[in-house]
Write an enzyme that holds these catalytic residues in place. Structure first.
Site, PDB file in Angstrom:
ATOM      1  N   GLU A 152       0.834  -1.213   0.000  1.00  0.00           N
ATOM      2  CA  GLU A 152       0.000   0.000   0.000  1.00  0.00           C
ATOM      3  C   GLU A 152       0.868   1.263   0.000  1.00  0.00           C
ATOM      4  O   GLU A 152       0.713   2.139   0.863  1.00  0.00           O
ATOM      5  CB  GLU A 152      -1.002  -0.035   1.170  1.00  0.00           C
ATOM      6  CG  GLU A 152      -1.932  -1.226   1.062  1.00  0.00           C
ATOM      7  CD  GLU A 152      -3.152  -1.207   1.973  1.00  0.00           C
ATOM      8  OE1 GLU A 152      -3.203  -0.413   2.916  1.00  0.00           O
ATOM      9  OE2 GLU A 152      -4.072  -2.017   1.715  1.00  0.00           O
ATOM     10  N   GLU A 195      -4.827  -8.969  -0.527  1.00  0.00           N
ATOM     11  CA  GLU A 195      -5.624  -8.694   0.686  1.00  0.00           C
ATOM     12  C   GLU A 195      -7.081  -8.585   0.276  1.00  0.00           C
ATOM     13  O   GLU A 195      -7.424  -7.771  -0.598  1.00  0.00           O
ATOM     14  CB  GLU A 195      -5.182  -7.395   1.373  1.00  0.00           C
ATOM     15  CG  GLU A 195      -3.890  -7.539   2.144  1.00  0.00           C
ATOM     16  CD  GLU A 195      -3.511  -6.285   2.932  1.00  0.00           C
ATOM     17  OE1 GLU A 195      -4.406  -5.575   3.421  1.00  0.00           O
ATOM     18  OE2 GLU A 195      -2.294  -6.037   3.042  1.00  0.00           O
TER      19      GLU A 195
HETATM   20  O1  AHR Z   1      -5.176  -6.315   6.798  1.00  0.00           O
HETATM   21  C1  AHR Z   1      -5.114  -5.165   7.570  1.00  0.00           C
HETATM   22  C2  AHR Z   1      -4.469  -3.982   6.863  1.00  0.00           C
HETATM   23  O2  AHR Z   1      -5.257  -3.583   5.785  1.00  0.00           O
HETATM   24  C3  AHR Z   1      -3.126  -4.235   6.239  1.00  0.00           C
HETATM   25  O3  AHR Z   1      -2.085  -4.102   7.127  1.00  0.00           O
HETATM   26  C4  AHR Z   1      -3.046  -3.177   5.192  1.00  0.00           C
HETATM   27  O4  AHR Z   1      -2.243  -3.563   4.101  1.00  0.00           O
HETATM   28  C5  AHR Z   1      -4.485  -2.936   4.816  1.00  0.00           C
HETATM   29  O5  AHR Z   1      -4.785  -1.584   4.803  1.00  0.00           O
END
Ligand code: AHR
Length: 506
Positions: free
Chosen positions: A172, A299
């Site tokens: 990110e 994710e």
């Molecule tokens: O999964 C939780 C968080 O969500 C992670 O650390 C981040 O990459 C995302 O914003």
């Protein structure tokens, strides 16, 4: 509902890594959820919880991403090696500002992957780290040549190099990973990836940080710039998308208490993954028409308010049949996009967000989402096949939602179909046609319950898998007709075995 599946119309292989996972130093995911240390009275092998490892091995989890997430952007790997008593304690600034004693580091992660028999996916620190630091870590992990890094590894008890097939370069970076513009990150990515060398016969797949998709911004601009400026230098580009139960990040709703309208809205948000993928794939296809670069959805999952009484920064949430629907809808979509989607990692493995497992001291429970992964696991490594349905559409405040989500695949003479009935109250009568007379013997498993149903430490088996009863099959000369019913809010897997010619001509 009419569904037609054509097992002879084969598509791409469903990469097993689509069923991948993610464990971050966040709340009680790594510590307590996975790792308790050798001296714990919770049964463990080399510090890894035995109950958790067993439950995850059963699912044959293919790949595990670590150490974050946001945490990766502040992680300095040298803090997590060497004798534990001399490891540095730092502050986990992203997640609750708690002390992080680094007792779980590189060797422990690789030991966890060994026990789980899964592939490691290590995410490098581009936010606050340096190229040199990353280069040293790659050398420490994978080199088989005498060097200060490999000597250090030997001193810490590991002579042989490890294999690390996936290396993420940043997390990110448009946000917590450095607040970078896509043009700037593309250049940073190009610089970092230069030093991810293929050492000791290990040729890692280099994964660039992708977009954070949401509504209203699906993140296409980031994907476009990255593909344009750095495409030839990457093997994978990531994508993150969370189904948030609220209209803003600040007003997330409860994991267990919600009305039907919110239930449908969240399922509709899960279904949006399909449109998102089509958008990102179209961009990738323009720059990479042969499909060399994988889309790594590293994710995904549902993000609710934390359970009352728990730390905000720990992201601990319950997991109901609504989450089961979200998982099933999303996994069916990934299967159908397996030409480009080569990996996906549910956030996260234990005690954080849409977890597979929840733990409390010595106790561990399997969530509804765990059971969905059980129902879907036969898709791993199978060939996707055509499946179509004359769906009925359900209304939500954000648009229409298909009542039935499906995907199908074939492997080892078996046709495997997964289905979810999103309707909160109505069962769905399924009339399935298999465009081949070779598949007949059927068996099925089912997960069903009220939209709020979930497992708790007091009642760990409230929701679980049961046989799917009442499957009727009728073989005709050119195909097989199958009927069965799906209860409201249910997820099912139906497997058909290929019959031998003599058997099916009877
Ligand atoms: O999964 C939780 C968080 O969500 C992670 O650390 C981040 O990459 C995302 O914003």
């Amino acid at each position: 509902m009419r569904i037609i599946v054509s097992p002879n119309r084969k598509g791409p292989v469903i990469h097993p890594e689509i069923y991948g996972h993610f464990a971050e130093h966040l709340g009680r995911c790594v510590y307590e959820g996975l790792y308790v240390g050798e001296n714990s009275d919770i049964p463990n092998i080399n510090g890894m919880r035995t109950d958790v490892v067993q439950a995850l091995k059963y699912l044959q989890i293919p790949v595990l991403r670590w150490p974050g997430g946001c945490f990766a952007s502040e992680y300095h790997w040298q803090d997590g090696i060497g004798p534990r008593e001399s490891r540095k304690t730092i502050v986990n600034n992203f997640w609750g500002g708690v002390a992080e004693d680094n007792s779980f580091g590189t060797h422990e992660f690789m030991e966890l992957c060994r026990q789980l028999e899964c592939k490691p996916y290590i995410n490098m620190n581009v936010g606050s780290g340096t190229v040199q630091e990353m280069m040293d870590w790659v050398e420490y992990l994978t080199s088989d040549v005498q060097s200060p890094m490999t000597q250090l590894r030997g001193k810490n008890g590991r002579k042989e190099p490890w294999k690390v097939p996936y290396i993420g370069i940043g997390n990110e970076n448009w946000g917590g990973g450095g607040t970078m513009r896509p043009e700037y990150y593309a250049d940073e990515y190009r610089r970092y990836q230069t030093y991810v060398r293929g050492l000791g016969g290990n040729r890692p797949c280099r994964i660039a940080c992708g977009a954070g998709a949401g509504v209203p911004d699906p993140g296409y601009g980031w994907t476009e710039t990255l593909m344009k400026l750095a495409g030839p230098h990457m093997d994978g580009l990531s994508l993150h998308y969370y189904v948030i139960s609220g209209d803003t990040w600040e007003d997330k709703g409860s994991a267990t208490e919600f009305d039907e309208a919110t239930y449908y809205k969240m399922l509709r948000r899960a279904d949006y993954t399909d449109a998102l993928l089509r958008g990102h794939e179209a961009i990738m296809d323009r720059y990479d028409p042969k499909g060399r670069i994988g889309l790594m959805f590293d994710e995904w999952g549902a993000w609710h308010a934390v359970e009352p009484g728990t730390q905000t920064g720990f992201l601990y949430q319950q997991n109901t049949m609504r989450d089961a629907q979200i998982a099933a809808i999303t996994l069916n979509i990934f299967n159908r996009h397996s030409r480009r989607v080569r990996m996906a990692n549910l956030a996260q493995l234990a005690n954080v967000l849409q977890a597979l497992l929840l733990t409390d001291g010595r106790q561990m429970i399997k969530t509804c989402t765990y059971h969905v992964f059980d129902l879907f696991r036969q898709h791993m490594g199978a060939e996707a096949v055509d499946i179509g349905t004359d769906n009925r559409y359900l209304e939500s405040s954000e648009g229409l939602l298909p009542q039935i989500s499906t995907s199908a695949s074939v492997k080892d003479g078996k046709l495997h179909i997964t289905l979810a009935n999103a309707h909160a109250r109505d069962e769905a009568r399924i009339s399935l046609r298999i465009d081949s007379a070779s598949y007949a013997k059927a068996s099925g498993r089912l997960l069903a319950g009220d939209i709020h149903a979930h497992n708790t430490f007091a009642a760990p088996d409230t929701v679980g898998l049961v046989p799917l009863e009442g499957i009727c099959t009728k073989t005709e000369p050119l195909g097989t007709e199958v009927t069965f019913s799906l209860p409201p809010c249910s997820v099912a897997a139906v497997t058909f075995e290929r019959q031998h010619a003599t058997e099916h001509s009877k």
